[in-house]
Structures are given as C-alpha cells and as structure tokens.
Design an enzyme around this catalytic site. Structure first.
Site, PDB file in Angstrom:
ATOM      1  N   CYS A  85       0.847  -1.189   0.000  1.00  0.00           N
ATOM      2  CA  CYS A  85       0.000   0.000   0.000  1.00  0.00           C
ATOM      3  C   CYS A  85       0.887   1.246   0.000  1.00  0.00           C
ATOM      4  O   CYS A  85       1.024   1.932   1.022  1.00  0.00           O
ATOM      5  CB  CYS A  85      -0.894  -0.054   1.233  1.00  0.00           C
ATOM      6  SG  CYS A  85      -2.259   1.064   1.091  1.00  0.00           S
ATOM      7  N   CYS A 127      -6.834   7.201  -8.693  1.00  0.00           N
ATOM      8  CA  CYS A 127      -6.222   7.272  -7.376  1.00  0.00           C
ATOM      9  C   CYS A 127      -5.923   8.735  -7.043  1.00  0.00           C
ATOM     10  O   CYS A 127      -5.387   9.454  -7.880  1.00  0.00           O
ATOM     11  CB  CYS A 127      -4.936   6.451  -7.399  1.00  0.00           C
ATOM     12  SG  CYS A 127      -4.295   6.193  -5.779  1.00  0.00           S
TER      13      CYS A 127
END
Ligand SMILES: Cc1cc2nc3c(=O)[nH]c(=O)nc-3n(C[C@H](O)[C@H](O)[C@H](O)COP(=O)(O)OP(=O)(O)OC[C@H]3O[C@@H](n4cnc5c(N)ncnc54)[C@H](O)[C@@H]3O)c2cc1C
Length: 414
Positions: A174, A361
């Site tokens: 992540c 994103c």
C-alpha cells in the site's frame, strides 16, 4: 457454464444463499450489487467482526487532527437492515469449500450457494522485530485504532520533535498510504513552523520512488523525485528493514536511521481464516482467481479486493507487493456479483482479466497532491493522466463526502 458448476437448485423455490465474508470496500460492494441484481431471490448474509465501515483513505488525516472516527465511519447493521441483508457481527474462522459452509467465531455455520471472500490483508508486523504499534516502535494508519494511536504519538512528538522516518516495509503493497502520510506529516510540520528543523526520511521496498508496486505510473518517478527534492525529503528505495528499536530503525546493508517518530506500512499477508482453510489460498495467504473473480478450484467461491493473489509485474530486489486500491477492490466485487447473478439466474458471465482493471487514485499531500487515472493499472496502459496540484486535495475531500454518504444509505453510486 464453468466446468464443475451447476446452477444452484434451478427447480427449487428456495432463495439462493449468498454469503459475503468481509464488509469493507470489496465485501460491502459485493453484497449491495448482488442485492441489486437478485433482489428477494437471494438471501444475503454478510460476516465481519467490525461493526462499522471505515473510509480507510481518510485515515492518513486522523493523526494530524483532520478527521475523527465519527467523520469517516458508519454503522453497518442499520444500513444492511434496511436492505434486508443479514449482518453477522463476528469473524469467519474457517471456510469449507467442499462442504460449502462458513464457520464463525460464535460457533454458527453459514451454508452458501455462492460465497464472496473479501477479507483484505492481515497486517504482518511480526515479520520485522520491533515493527508496529502492538508492542513495537513504529506507528501505522492501516486501521482506525492504529490511526488514533498514531495521533497520540504525533502529539507527544510535537512536544519533543526529532527525525521522522516514514515508509512501506518489504512485502507491503500500500505505497500510496505511506506517500500520503509523508506529505501530510510535512504539511503538519510546516503548519507547526518546524519543517526546517525536522529531517524526514522515506524508506520503501520499491526499486525506485514513484514505482508504487507497479513499475511506475506515467511519469510518477520524476514527479515524486521532484516533490522530494522540493521538500528536502531523503528517499531510500530498495530498503529492507531488519529490525526496529526504540528510536532506531536498522536497514539491511547496515544503515541505522534514528527517529523520534516513525510510521511504516507493514508487510501484508492473507488472514488466518483464509490461510488455514483447505485449498483456498496460495502460500502467502492470497486467493487465486480466474477472470470471473471466481476461485480457481472452488467455482462457487469468488474473491475481491486485497485478498486476491496478484503477481508482481516485474521482479524487484526487495519483495514489493502489488497495490489493490479501493477502486480496484470495488470493481472486482462488482464483476464477482455480476457473475454470481449469472450463475444463479442465468445470463452472460463477465470476464475482466486483472491486467484490464483501471484505477483512479488521489494522492493527497495536505494542501496539494496528485490525481492519477489509468485505463490499465496492472497491464500495459494506453491512457494514463496525472494531474498535480491543490485540486487533488479538494478532490479527495469531495470524494470522501460523496462516497460515505452514498454507502451509508446502501447506494452504489460512484
Ligand atoms: C492508510 C490507507 C490509505 C489508503 N488510501 C487509499 C486511497 O486513497 N484510495 C484507494 O483507492 N485506496 C486506498 N487505500 C487502499 C484501500 O483502503 C483498500 O484498497 C481497501 O480497503 C481494500 O478493501 P477490501 O475490502 O479488499 O479490504 P479491507 O478494507 O482491508 O477490509 C477487509 C474486511 O474484512 C474483514 N475481515 C477480516 N478477516 C475477517 C474474517 N475472518 N471474517 C470476517 N471478516 C473479516 C475486516 O474486518 C475488514 O472489514 C488505502 C489503504 C490504507 C491502509
């Protein structure tokens, strides 16, 4: 029809039993999408030990006082109740893919015709001695509990500032979260008027900064490097953390980084209920799936989100996972739900290879950031757009508000 798969009780009047394990981005989307497609024809059960949904992307703001729990969480039971979806507030302990039943920690059994596994990652802090907030020396923002503890530690840090180390450990995937935390910490330091007194180091298993576990997205390497240069952040790529002590992080290769505050995203693994269930996961605990998001060996089982096995695009010196963002997790869940509906009621099955998943994103930097949109996040992208600037920060706030308000009422817009 998929080999080995029969339509579930085509001639019976019994409602189709669909069980969803995990109720975050992937699980919640899967449950709502199955409900939308099958309505009363499906008896849907969702299982999760957490009783609240957390908008995880906003956890990076909690340590700096930008958000509190109630701003970014809502209770799951009332939302599911209004839809007629059964919510079981406990953990799945074992999944019997042959017997088609999920066992839960309260001793109950939940038989299914179709199952969606959406259990996300296990945060494997124990792989690095001294890592993490549970008896270790680094903070995390991967859960609300961690983010609240990271806030307490940040307030202590402000009383006695010193060097900061932020990053993602080997085996983590992540990367966006650690970059966002880094930039928000820098922003908080500037607001506190101490940015020039606090050395900031970023450590990452990525082969280069801006790789993001994807080999880079567009010109992300140059953009990230430019940002680091402007802010005076030292970046260490190919970093592997050997151990952490109070105030000191030891890297493979011999360098030790001293710190007064550290936030490190840990390695990710599969959760115990998946890992310990016969034949479900690969050795790392992630679930192999087909282009229908169907389990490779158990056709009644589907998986979506972070628990899905995705091989890295390229080999890296230090183990570097592939990111599975919220957007990707929801997309996988929708495809799985569509195929469950097709299995149970007939109709076209939907096949989307992992390489064809797109992503949007938003990387927030406190008062600026980056919006990244790509048509193929894991494959060879034909169209990638990156926009840097303050609009990214405002876009994330707008997205958070619309997303939470929609999901709280069981709506799948966005
Ligand atoms: C700090 C941070 C910031 C991020 N920012 C962004 C961002 O800006 N944009 C973006 O797109 N993505 C972002 N992500 C990634 C995003 O949060 C994930 O893609 C998303 O949470 C994945 O959803 P999921 O449903 O697969 O897993 P998770 O969100 O991890 O949820 C898994 C669920 O399964 C449940 N569960 C686990 N074990 C069991 C069990 N045995 N039985 C029943 N239930 C179980 C858990 O309680 C949990 O509710 C961020 C991640 C982090 C950590």
């Amino acid at each position: 029809m998929t080999p080995g798969l029969e339509h579930a009780h085509p001639s019976s009047n019994r409602r189709h039993r669909v069980v969803v394990v995990g109720s975050s981005f992937a699980g919640l989307t899967a449950a709502l999408e199955v409900h939308r497609r099958l309505g009363d024809a499906a008896e849907i059960t969702v299982i999760d030990p957490r009783d609240r949904f957390t908008f995880i992307p906003s956890l990076i703001w909690v340590p700096f006082g930008g958000r509190q729990a109630d701003d970014i969480q809502f209770e799951l039971a009332p939302m599911y109740g209004k839809k007629g979806i059964r919510f079981v507030n406990t953990a799945a302990t074992q999944i019997d893919g042959t017997g088609r039943v999920v066992h839960t920690a309260d001793g109950q059994e939940h038989p299914y015709d179709r199952l969606v596994i959406a259990t996300g990652p296990r945060l494997a802090f124990e792989r690095i001695p001294g890592l993490g907030p549970h008896g270790g020396h680094t903070q995390s923002v991967c859960t609300m509990e961690h983010a609240v503890a990271a806030k307490v530690a940040w307030e202590r840090f402000l009383e006695r500032p010193g060097p900061i180390v932020v990053g993602t450990a080997q085996g983590g995937s992540c990367f966006g979260a650690s970059y966002e935390f880094l930039l928000n910490a820098q922003h908080a330091l500037r607001k506190a008027g101490i940015a020039d007194k606090v050395p900031v180091t970023f450590v990452s298993s990525e082969p280069f900064l801006g790789h993001f576990g994807l080999g880079g997205v567009g010109d992300s390497e140059q953009r990230v490097q430019g940002m680091f240069d402007k802010l005076g952040i030292r970046g260490i790529a190919n970093a592997s953390i050997d151990a952490v002590e109070d105030g000191a992080m030891h890297l493979a290769g011999g360098e030790t980084l001293e710190f007064a505050y550290s936030m490190i995203v840990p390695p990710f693994a599969g959760v115990a209920a998946v890992m310990e269930s016969e034949g479900l996961a690969n050795p790392a605990g992630f679930i192999p799936i087909t282009d229908e998001y169907r389990h490779a060996a158990f056709p009644e089982i589907f998986a979506a989100g972070v628990d899905v096995a995705i091989a890295p695009k390229t080999a890296t010196l230090v183990p570097t996972g592939v990111p599975k963002t919220g957007y990707m997790s929801e997309h996988m869940a929708k495809i799985a739900a569509e195929n469950i509906a097709a299995d149970l009621q007939g109709g076209e099955h939907h096949r989307v290879p992992l390489d064809d998943l797109g992503a949007v994103c938003i990387l927030d930097g406190g008062d600026t950031g980056m919006i990244i949109k790509t048509d193929k996040v894991l494959g060879d992208a034909e169209h990638t757009h990156i926009m840097s600037g303050p609009q990214a920060h405002w876009a994330k706030i707008a997205f958070e508000k619309v997303f939470i308000s929609a999901r709280k009422h069981g709506r799948l817009v966005l």
